[in-house]
Design a protein around this motif. Structure first.
Motif, mmCIF file in Angstrom:
data_model
loop_
_atom_site.group_PDB
_atom_site.id
_atom_site.type_symbol
_atom_site.label_atom_id
_atom_site.label_comp_id
_atom_site.label_asym_id
_atom_site.label_seq_id
_atom_site.Cartn_x
_atom_site.Cartn_y
_atom_site.Cartn_z
ATOM 1 N N ALA A 164 43.412 47.891 -30.400
ATOM 2 C CA ALA A 164 42.869 48.303 -31.699
ATOM 3 C C ALA A 164 41.384 48.012 -31.737
ATOM 4 O O ALA A 164 40.959 46.893 -31.436
ATOM 5 C CB ALA A 164 43.585 47.571 -32.829
ATOM 6 N N GLY A 165 40.589 49.012 -32.102
ATOM 7 C CA GLY A 165 39.165 48.816 -32.348
ATOM 8 C C GLY A 165 38.942 48.727 -33.845
ATOM 9 O O GLY A 165 39.463 49.547 -34.601
ATOM 10 N N ILE A 166 38.176 47.747 -34.287
ATOM 11 C CA ILE A 166 37.992 47.495 -35.720
ATOM 12 C C ILE A 166 36.514 47.564 -36.052
ATOM 13 O O ILE A 166 35.695 46.880 -35.437
ATOM 14 C CB ILE A 166 38.553 46.112 -36.110
ATOM 15 C CG1 ILE A 166 40.055 46.067 -35.836
ATOM 16 C CG2 ILE A 166 38.282 45.813 -37.568
ATOM 17 C CD1 ILE A 166 40.673 44.719 -36.105
ATOM 18 N N ASP A 167 36.191 48.414 -37.023
ATOM 19 C CA ASP A 167 34.840 48.499 -37.549
ATOM 20 C C ASP A 167 34.841 47.875 -38.940
ATOM 21 O O ASP A 167 35.610 48.287 -39.812
ATOM 22 C CB ASP A 167 34.363 49.952 -37.621
ATOM 23 C CG ASP A 167 32.973 50.068 -38.220
ATOM 24 O OD1 ASP A 167 32.015 49.625 -37.568
ATOM 25 O OD2 ASP A 167 32.856 50.579 -39.353
ATOM 26 N N VAL B 25 34.026 50.393 -46.734
ATOM 27 C CA VAL B 25 35.308 50.327 -46.036
ATOM 28 C C VAL B 25 35.315 48.998 -45.292
ATOM 29 O O VAL B 25 34.608 48.830 -44.302
ATOM 30 C CB VAL B 25 35.484 51.510 -45.055
ATOM 31 C CG1 VAL B 25 36.794 51.374 -44.296
ATOM 32 C CG2 VAL B 25 35.456 52.826 -45.822
ATOM 33 N N LEU B 26 36.078 48.069 -45.789
ATOM 34 C CA LEU B 26 36.055 46.730 -45.219
ATOM 35 C C LEU B 26 36.544 46.720 -43.784
ATOM 36 O O LEU B 26 35.977 46.054 -42.926
ATOM 37 C CB LEU B 26 36.918 45.794 -46.070
ATOM 38 C CG LEU B 26 36.793 44.306 -45.767
ATOM 39 C CD1 LEU B 26 35.397 43.818 -46.030
ATOM 40 C CD2 LEU B 26 37.798 43.510 -46.569
ATOM 41 N N VAL B 27 37.619 47.487 -43.507
ATOM 42 C CA VAL B 27 38.189 47.547 -42.155
ATOM 43 C C VAL B 27 38.535 48.989 -41.852
ATOM 44 O O VAL B 27 39.320 49.601 -42.583
ATOM 45 C CB VAL B 27 39.457 46.665 -42.030
ATOM 46 C CG1 VAL B 27 40.124 46.901 -40.687
ATOM 47 C CG2 VAL B 27 39.114 45.192 -42.195
ATOM 48 N N ALA B 28 37.942 49.539 -40.810
ATOM 49 C CA ALA B 28 38.313 50.855 -40.307
ATOM 50 C C ALA B 28 38.938 50.647 -38.941
ATOM 51 O O ALA B 28 38.344 50.007 -38.075
ATOM 52 C CB ALA B 28 37.103 51.779 -40.224
ATOM 53 N N LEU B 29 40.128 51.198 -38.750
ATOM 54 C CA LEU B 29 40.915 50.919 -37.555
ATOM 55 C C LEU B 29 41.215 52.198 -36.792
ATOM 56 O O LEU B 29 41.609 53.203 -37.373
ATOM 57 C CB LEU B 29 42.212 50.220 -37.969
ATOM 58 C CG LEU B 29 43.286 50.028 -36.910
ATOM 59 C CD1 LEU B 29 42.797 49.050 -35.857
ATOM 60 C CD2 LEU B 29 44.572 49.551 -37.540
ATOM 61 N N ALA B 30 41.028 52.156 -35.471
ATOM 62 C CA ALA B 30 41.448 53.236 -34.586
ATOM 63 C C ALA B 30 42.400 52.627 -33.578
ATOM 64 O O ALA B 30 42.000 51.839 -32.740
ATOM 65 C CB ALA B 30 40.244 53.861 -33.878
ATOM 66 N N SER B 31 43.676 52.988 -33.659
ATOM 67 C CA SER B 31 44.674 52.401 -32.760
ATOM 68 C C SER B 31 45.368 53.501 -31.968
ATOM 69 O O SER B 31 45.581 54.599 -32.453
ATOM 70 C CB SER B 31 45.710 51.602 -33.556
ATOM 71 O OG SER B 31 46.370 52.443 -34.473
ATOM 72 N N GLY B 32 45.742 53.182 -30.741
ATOM 73 C CA GLY B 32 46.412 54.148 -29.888
ATOM 74 C C GLY B 32 45.448 55.214 -29.401
ATOM 75 O O GLY B 32 44.243 55.171 -29.630
ATOM 76 N N HIS C 299 35.681 60.889 -39.776
ATOM 77 C CA HIS C 299 35.196 59.851 -40.679
ATOM 78 C C HIS C 299 34.286 58.911 -39.886
ATOM 79 O O HIS C 299 34.616 58.498 -38.774
ATOM 80 C CB HIS C 299 36.385 59.080 -41.266
ATOM 81 C CG HIS C 299 35.987 58.164 -42.385
ATOM 82 N ND1 HIS C 299 35.349 56.963 -42.168
ATOM 83 C CD2 HIS C 299 36.156 58.265 -43.731
ATOM 84 C CE1 HIS C 299 35.138 56.360 -43.339
ATOM 85 N NE2 HIS C 299 35.609 57.135 -44.291
ATOM 86 N N ALA C 300 33.125 58.575 -40.437
ATOM 87 C CA ALA C 300 32.114 57.827 -39.692
ATOM 88 C C ALA C 300 32.622 56.460 -39.258
ATOM 89 O O ALA C 300 32.343 56.013 -38.134
ATOM 90 C CB ALA C 300 30.843 57.679 -40.538
ATOM 91 N N ASP C 301 33.355 55.774 -40.116
ATOM 92 C CA ASP C 301 33.821 54.432 -39.764
ATOM 93 C C ASP C 301 34.917 54.479 -38.706
ATOM 94 O O ASP C 301 35.000 53.596 -37.846
ATOM 95 C CB ASP C 301 34.325 53.708 -41.016
ATOM 96 C CG ASP C 301 33.196 53.429 -41.993
ATOM 97 O OD1 ASP C 301 32.157 52.910 -41.548
ATOM 98 O OD2 ASP C 301 33.336 53.739 -43.198
#
Length: 479
Positions: A232-235, A240-247, A432-434
């Motif tokens: 998981a990468g977390i921005d 947006v307190l936490v933006a998550l890209a998983s998988g 989405h930018a985040d």
């Protein structure tokens, strides 16, 4: 263990290099249980306040001794163990401060040593040094014990005191509330052993206190992973307190507490935070018309402080739930290695060179303080360390993560059309930018993972236990 960013080993080259701070190889961890209590009697309250004054006096005396010794023409340097030896000289001279034992006094001297160590570290790195200062009553609220001497935790009670309690030498027996007993027993059932204690005065009068009991050898939970092998990468941001890209393809944006549905009872959470912050603004406006430090001004200040604590507790609870969700779902989590101290630096400047956009920068600093990006990172690291089973946390270089296209890798400032929109002029990628930034963070974490695997998957260097320096036996004389 959770490695510091300074000591964390680096893996990978260039911008993709990452720092490994949690490797998931610990079988036991160290945790602290925080409980609230009130002195049982007025005499106990006076004893706690006298102990607090004794530790403060010890801190100031140890600081003065180091300053005077170094200002002497001989430039004498005094270390912590030399000051420990001075405690024995108090017998018969200051028996009033030895009523509570020597451990609180040693703890104060250790704080002086840590303050000077931090001062010299900042000098060597070119930071603002901040020479250690003497402590007044308003700046000293904590009593500490680094060892299990002078206090004892009795969860089963004793014949004389059957209820669970905390005993402190010179203070007496402190009864524990039922919620505190439940929390402490949970740690004890996991094999935790009480090792340290700190007592903190919670109000000016000394009628409310907090105790923090450190448990060592606490078994990790061994929490299974819902998606084995996932990264998981977390921005982390402000809106947006936490933006998550998983998988490989799945992505999810988790909003700040005001707009998030990740916690239970999300609607109630939004309304509670909104009402609390509206009440804070109203009270601050009311206080602005009162005489400073007057009776009404102090009353309003206490109410404002209570509301701030309530809002902070709600956000802290959200951060814990978010961290647990992330650690449950993913095996590897990648975060940005943010320099928050530099990000929140004031823009006022100096008289000779005044800053620009000071009001806007002040507003951004307030927003960063409310979002508290370090809070989420701290809880993610804590939950990952407790989960075990190979969980890993990486910190990667945050440079250009918001301007780089996660599809083609082109870095261009014009790709960020608005705060929420990312459009790559080179390949046409729209997202989405985040979430785009989170994907870049994840890619850099995967590069660090590959470099770490090529290096043989080395673990973090565990710190050696701190040993007490013993007196050397006298040399044997030849007969």
């Amino acid at each position: 263990m959770i490695s510091s960013t300074i000591r964390a080993p680096r893996y990978g080259q260039g911008r993709a290099g990452g720092k490994l701070i949690v490797d998931g190889r610990d079988e036991v961890v160290f945790r602290k249980a925080e409980i609230a209590f009130k002195p049982l009697t007025r005499a106990q309250k006076r004893s706690l306040l006298k102990l607090l004054d004794a530790t403060r006096e010890t801190f100031n005396a140890a600081l003065q001794e180091r300053r005077d010794a170094y200002q002497h023409p001989s430039r004498t340097k005094i270390d912590m163990f030399q000051q420990f030896g001075h405690i024995t000289g108090l017998r018969g001279v200051r028996d009033d401060v030895l009523v509570w034992g020597i451990q609180p006094l040693r703890w104060s001297m250790r704080r002086v040593d840590e303050a000077f160590s931090a001062f010299f570290r900042r000098v060597s790195t070119g930071e603002t040094p901040g020479y250690p200062r003497f402590k007044g009553k308003g700046r000293w609220r904590t009593i500490g014990y680094d060892e299990t001497t002078g206090w004892k935790l009795n969860l089963g009670g004793t014949k004389k005191h059957p209820r669970p309690h905390l005993y402190v030498q010179g203070v007496g027996v402190i009864p524990l509330s039922n919620p505190a007993v439940r929390q402490l027993r949970q740690y004890a059932e996991r094999g935790g052993v009480p090792t340290t204690l700190t007592l903190t005065r919670a109000n000016k009068e000394g009628s409310a206190w907090r105790a923090s009991i450190g448990f060592g050898d606490l078994a990790v939970e061994q929490l299974p992973v819902a998606q084995p092998g996932s990264t998981a990468g977390i921005d982390r941001g402000v809106a947006v307190l936490v933006a998550l890209a998983s998988g490989a393809t799945a992505a999810e944006a988790m909003r700040a507490p005001e707009t998030s549905g990740i916690m239970h009872h999300a609607d109630d959470l939004v309304s509670r935070l909104s009402s609390i912050r509206a009440a804070i603004i109203a009270l601050q406006q009311d206080r602005s018309g009162k005489k400073k430090y007057g009776r009404r001004w102090r009353q309003l200040s206490r109410r404002i402080a209570r509301l701030h604590r309530r809002a902070s507790n709600i956000e802290e609870n959200w951060a814990r739930h978010t961290a647990k969700h992330l650690v449950t779902e993913h095996e590897v989590i990648v975060l940005e290695d943010l320099n928050l101290q530099a990000m929140m630096r004031s823009a006022k400047g100096t008289i000779e060179e005044p800053g620009k956009n000071v009001a806007a920068k002040s507003g951004l600093n307030r927003a960063l303080a409310q979002a508290a990006p370090a809070r989420v990172a701290r809880w993610v690291a804590v939950k990952a360390e407790s989960a075990g089973l190979g969980r890993r946390i990486w910190l990667v270089n945050p440079a250009n993560t918001s301007q780089q296209c996660s599809a083609c890798g082109v870095i261009d400032a014009t790709n960020r059309i608005t705060r929420e929109t990312f459009y790559c002029g080179s390949c046409g990628h729209y997202e989405h930018a985040d979430i785009n930034a989170a994907r870049n963070i994840r890619a850099r974490g995967l590069a660090a993972e590959r470099a770490w695997n090529e290096a043989g998957r080395p673990g973090l260097v565990r710190p050696k236990p701190r040993l007490r320096r013993r007196k050397r036996p006298p040399p044997e004389t030849a007969s």
